[in-house]
Structure formats: structure tokens, C-alpha cells
Design a protein around this motif. Structure first.
Motif, mmCIF file in Angstrom:
data_model
loop_
_atom_site.group_PDB
_atom_site.id
_atom_site.type_symbol
_atom_site.label_atom_id
_atom_site.label_comp_id
_atom_site.label_asym_id
_atom_site.label_seq_id
_atom_site.Cartn_x
_atom_site.Cartn_y
_atom_site.Cartn_z
ATOM 1 N N VAL A 1 0.158 5.020 1.411
ATOM 2 C CA VAL A 1 -0.843 5.782 2.160
ATOM 3 C C VAL A 1 -0.262 7.137 2.545
ATOM 4 N N ASN B 1 0.846 -1.192 0.000
ATOM 5 C CA ASN B 1 0.000 0.000 0.000
ATOM 6 C C ASN B 1 0.880 1.241 0.000
ATOM 7 N N ALA C 1 -0.521 -1.312 7.309
ATOM 8 C CA ALA C 1 -1.535 -0.295 7.014
ATOM 9 C C ALA C 1 -2.827 -0.556 7.785
ATOM 10 N N LYS D 1 -5.353 5.797 0.305
ATOM 11 C CA LYS D 1 -4.647 4.526 0.099
ATOM 12 C C LYS D 1 -4.657 4.098 -1.369
ATOM 13 N N HIS E 1 -4.440 6.433 8.283
ATOM 14 C CA HIS E 1 -3.958 6.954 7.000
ATOM 15 C C HIS E 1 -5.111 7.418 6.107
#
Length: 589
Positions: free
Chosen positions: A465, A463, A538, A553, A550
Motif C-alpha cells: 500500500v 498487501n 492494512a 493497494k 492507505h
């Protein structure tokens, strides 16, 4: 060899334990059986699908010598584990083998490529009698765990061998403290009773209550994890009501001994507590009805006594990891009471040495599965100039952690891939070392797909983010505070990201806030930074709850694909990758 005993009974104490008027003949029991019988409990934990001998430092144990020096001994591999257990059982008519979780999951490619069917098959051949679940048994979810127990071909990958369907585990997996949210009932059996010639021993299996914090959310969806002490005590009472007085708890939670040598005597005079960590409080809270605790999770080796709530010593054991050790515990069973004579319990850890004969059936199993895996496993991915330590590194910053973080940054820095400015990698996701020495037909320095898979077997999706500078600093503080204060989880960071970790302080003060910099510039708490990390982090895994806050994403390729792409693009036979200097985190001790 480490040997510990939970106290010694005096002649007077034994006599006092006999019914009034008991004779010498009574002491021997009646009929054809003596009053007491020694039951051999063989146990291990945290195998993680390591059928072949683990490579590098992950495949060694430390042994303290008589002169005080420490010797490093290669150990592990299921061919040798089988020989060790079979040899240990000789001359012991009452022998039961148990395991305390994480037998599968985070496995090398030989097992992981086939959803750990090879490991379950090997465990069946080992004559494993019972196993508790660990957190990694949930890596692929409860439905897949049920398939490992009950058999059947994989729902998407199908059967791996033509005309052959996976039969599942011959032994019961126990999950007493894992229930379905919809029904409140355990997803698997909470306990089982081992019986032989009138001898009955109950086994209760639990994983750590914090499992949801250390596995991907998809793996535990719809499940609830309960307190270890309350659960074990509940089922110990149930077993007691059913007439089962001898009970062993298989607990996938552990501690840390005062020494890393497997034969350290943690009950010796002057050793202090000998062991620290979560298992100590758990052991002190579990009912005296339980006679011994087989533990795991921390990958440590120990044979210790910890007092139960009544103040009586009780054996607590762990056999390191990856099949490098096994524990041999003697439980003296009293046929009159149906209980274990706790004062006679003895236990020892033993090395699964590689200088003994291999078990041929295990060699055949490995050969068969290796043939199926070979087209993928032997594919070269890149080159290294020397060992790059990950799991085996003893420092907070791991050279292999730096390499993985650099690969993640490189793969996700392009604007169309997320524009990451830095990368964070969880240390627990690094499952092995990258070893330079040749294995099999591979040349020195070649990194194969199988070796890369062994390092990162989870296939977590990457990911990118957005996090604020303040959130980044909080994440660094969460490494060493809250649930991570006792056992810090130091994030591995990509090049250009630096800071100071002051271990002379406590809690969040361990992170020197003014030292946190990116490419030489202090992190601005109000600024937003695109950060690369795997989906586990994440999602707030390993106690990094701030990372769940976060925004924006973007999901990328898998961590393994990103790592292999980096190896291919940045190394060759003539220009291999050298071990990173591991100089991004300045540690003050």
C-alpha cells in the motif's frame, strides 16, 4: 505452587451468618448432605491448538525459588495437560472444568491445517465442561465457530478422515457479548448452568469488547461486540432471577502481574496492586453476584484478588497459555443459600510438567492427526544456524520479527509485486520461535513447513500500500499511544528502516520523529512510500487506524508463502540463516 485465599472467615462471622436459633445440626445441613460442599473449578486459557508441547521459550514457565532465584521449567502439551487434570480431579466428587477463550486459532499446523478439529476433539477428551469464546475463535468467522460447536465437515475442505464426520464440541461455547447485528441476539449461548446433586453454578462467557480491533474484518462481519461489564452484569441478574446464586465469569481479557513467575504471590504484603491492565477495571465493575473470574488473553499467569464494587475481595485467575499451567480453585458452595462462601475461596496455579506420564488417548490422537499432516508438515523450507526468537523474545524488537519483515520486503520489492520499499509486521502475528534443535526425525537447523506454519498460522494475504511519510510516523506513534499506550505493540520493521524509541517519555513523544529513517535518509512527511504489510495491519488491526488510510493497494501472496519462499532462496544446509541482530529500533529506557 501459588495459593491465594479471598480472606478468612472468623468464627463470629460464620455464626452471624446463620439464621437466628440455628443449631449445630442445622449448621451441618439437613438430610444426607452437609450444608457446604467444596466444588473444584479447574481452568485454563489460550491453548491455541498447542496439542504437542510448545517449542523453545514458548514452552517454558518461570518459577520463583525459595532463595529468590528463578527457575525455567519446560511445560505444556495436551498429553500432560490431560494427565494433570485427571490427577487433580481424583478425590473431588464435585469438579467442573472451564476455559476462558482462544482455545483454537493461531494454532500450530497439527491443529490449524485441519481447522482446529483435532483441538476440539482433544478438549472433548479432557472433559471440558464449558468455555468462553476469545478473539481467536473468530479467526475464520462466526459460521466456522458454529461448526466447531455443532459439528459437520468443513464447507470447502470437506472431511479429513474417510468415513468420519467431525462431531463438534461436547461442551458449550459461550458468547454472551457477541450478537448478530441483524437480530441483536447472541450468536451462541450467553451462559450455562453446571449442576450436580443440587449444586448449581452458572457460567457466563464473554470475549473482549475490542475483538474487532485484533481480528481480520472478515471474521467479525455482521457481528457486534458489547461491553464486558454490562454484559456480565446483565446475565448475572438473569441467572439470579432463575435461582442460580453461584456464578463464575469466563472473560477473555486479562492483565499483567508484577512478576513473570507463575508462583508470584500478588496478594502478599508489599505487592501493591499485584496485577495491572484491563481486567482490573473490569473486575472492579462486575456485580458482586459473580463469585470468581477466570480470565485470559494476555498469556500471563496470576492468581489475585481484586475488590468487587462492594469492596469485597474476589478471585481473578489466569493460567498463562499453551496448556503450560492449569488453575485449581476451590469454591465452597452453601446449600442453604445456593451461593459461594466468598471468604473461603482458594486458588492456585499448577505447572503442567513434562516429567509425568503422558495420557495415552491424547498420544493416540496426536499420532493419528500427525500421520494425516506429515506429507505437508515435514517438508523442509530452509535452514537456520541457531534459535531465532519471536514469541519468546523479551525485547520490543524481535529477531524473528526482523526476519519476517525482511522476507516480506524481499517478496514484495520487485516492481511487478508492488515495489515495496519497507515492510511492517505486527508482533502479535508472530506465534512462536524458530528452534534450531532437531525435533523428531528432522535434522538440526532444518525449518519445516510445520514449524513455519506455527510461526505464522493465519495465512494473511500480503498487501503493498502507499503511505505518506507522515502516515508512517503516525503509525509508529500509534504503537505507544492511545489504546496501545499501556501495552505497546511494537511493529517489526525490515532492514534499512530505523528509528529511536524513548520509553522514558509518554504517548506519541516516545517516538523520536527526527530519528525515523529509511536507508539512512530521514523520512519525508510529504513523500509517498510503498509499504508491505499483511491484510490485518492494512485493515487497521491492533489499533493502527492510520494504516487504513492507505491508497493504491496491491494484494500479493500469503504471508506464509512469502516467508517460506524467502527461507528457500536465502538459506541452505551449508549456509543457514543466522539470527538477525535486532538493531533497527534503538530503545532508550
Amino acid at each position: 505452587m501459588l495459593v491465594a485465599a479471598a480472606g478468612l472467615a472468623t468464627v463470629g462471622a460464620l455464626a452471624a451468618a446463620l439464621p437466628a436459633g440455628a443449631t449445630g445440626a442445622d449448621r451441618q445441613g439437613s438430610g444426607h448432605h452437609p450444608r457446604t460442599v467444596d466444588v473444584q473449578l479447574l481452568s485454563f486459557n489460550d491453548l491455541h491448538g498447542n496439542l504437542e508441547p510448545p517449542a523453545g521459550s514458548a514452552g517454558t514457565v518461570s518459577e520463583k525459588q525459595a532463595d529468590g532465584t528463578v527457575k525455567t521449567i519446560p511445560a505444556g502439551g495436551v498429553e500432560y495437560l490431560a494427565t494433570s487434570l485427571r490427577t487433580a480431579r481424583q478425590g473431588n466428587p464435585y469438579s467442573v472444568t472451564a476455559a476462558a477463550g482462544d482455545l483454537v486459532g493461531a494454532s500450530p499446523l497439527l491443529s490449524g491445517l485441519f481447522h482446529d478439529e483435532p483441538t476440539v476433539e482433544a478438549l472433548n477428551k479432557l472433559d471440558l465442561d464449558v468455555a468462553g469464546v476469545g478473539n481467536h475463535e473468530f479467526d475464520e468467522g462466526a459460521v466456522e465457530l458454529a461448526r466447531l460447536q455443532n459439528g459437520g465437515c468443513h464447507p470447502t475442505d470437506g472431511c479429513f478422515e474417510e468415513g468420519k464426520e467431525f462431531e463438534g464440541a461436547d461442551f458449550p461455547y459461550l458468547a454472551a457479548n457477541v450478537t448478530k447485528e441483524s437480530t441483536g441476539k447472541p450468536i451462541l449461548k450467553p451462559y450455562t448452568v453446571w449442576k450436580k446433586n443440587g449444586v448449581k453454578i452458572g457460567f457466563i462467557g464473554v470475549t473482549l469488547e475490542g475483538t474487532p480491533d485484533i481480528v481480520s474484518a472478515n471474521g467479525i462481519k455482521g457481528l457486534k461486540f458489547h461491553d464486558e461489564i454490562e454484559t456480565v452484569n446483565k446475565y448475572a441478574r438473569e441467572l439470579d432471577r432463575k435461582g442460580v446464586k453461584s456464578i463464575v465469569a469466563l472473560i477473555h481479557e486479562g492483565g499483567s502481574p508484577a512478576s513473570t513467575s507463575y508462583n508470584y504471590d500478588c496478594d502478599s504484603p508489599g505487592a501493591g496492586d499485584g496485577i495491572s491492565g484491563p481486567i482490573v477495571d473490569i473486575a472492579k465493575g462486575i456485580t458482586p453476584k459473580v463469585d470468581a473470574l477466570v480470565t485470559g488473553h494476555t498469556h500471563q499467569a496470576y492468581v489475585c484478588t481484586v475488590p468487587d464494587p462492594a469492596g469485597k475481595p474476589r478471585m481473578v485467575t489466569s493460567a498463562s497459555s499453551y496448556g503450560k499451567l492449569y488453575t485449581d480453585t476451590t469454591l465452597t458452595y452453601d446449600r442453604w443459600t445456593g451461593d459461594i462462601v466468598r471468604t473461603s475461596v482458594k486458588s492456585a496455579n499448577h505447572i503442567v510438567s513434562r516429567d509425568q506420564a503422558k495420557a495415552q488417548d491424547m498420544t493416540d490422537l496426536i499420532t493419528r492427526w500427525n500421520k494425516l499432516a506429515a506429507p505437508i508438515a515435514n517438508r523442509p523450507q530452509g535452514f537456520i544456524s541457531a534459535d531465532i526468537n519471536g514469541r519468546g523474545a523479551t525485547t520490543p524488537e524481535k529477531p524473528l520479527g526482523d526476519l519476517i519483515a525482511d522476507a516480506q520486503l524481499a517478496g514484495l520489492a520487485p516492481a511487478d509485486k508492488g515495489g515495496a520499499q519497507l515492510a511492517l509486521m505486527n508482533p502479535g502475528g508472530i506465534r512462536s520461535d524458530l528452534v534450531h534443535k532437531a525435533s523428531g526425525s528432522e535434522g538440526d537447523g532444518v525449518v519445516t513447513y510445520g514449524e513455519a506454519f506455527t510461526v505464522q498460522p493465519f495465512t494473511n494475504m500480503m498487501n503493498v500500500v502507499d503511505l505518506t511519510g507522515a502516515q508512517l510516523i503516525t503509525a509508529l506513534q500509534q504503537q505507544v499511544s492511545g489504546p496501545n499506550e499501556a501495552s505497546p505493540k511494537i511493529l517489526q520493521v525490515s532492514k534499512g528502516f530505523t528509528y529511536t524509541l524513548d520509553l522514558t517519555k509518554t504517548g506519541t513523544d516516545r517516538v523520536v520523529v527526527g530519528s525515523v529513517k529509511l536507508n539512512g535518509e530521514a523520512i519525508d512527511p510529504a513523500k509517498t512510500y510503498p509499504v508491505a504489510m499483511n491484510e490485518f495491519l492494512a485493515g487497521g488491526g491492533d489499533g493502527f487506524t492510520v494504516l487504513k488510510e492507505h491508497t493504491n493497494k496491491l494484494v500479493g501472496a500469503s504471508d506464509l508463502d512469502v516467508f517460506n519462499a524467502y527461507l528457500a532462496a536465502n538459506s541452505s544446509a551449508s549456509a543457514p540463516i543466522a539470527p538477525p541482530a535486532a538493531d533497527r529500533i534503538t530503545v532508550v529506557r
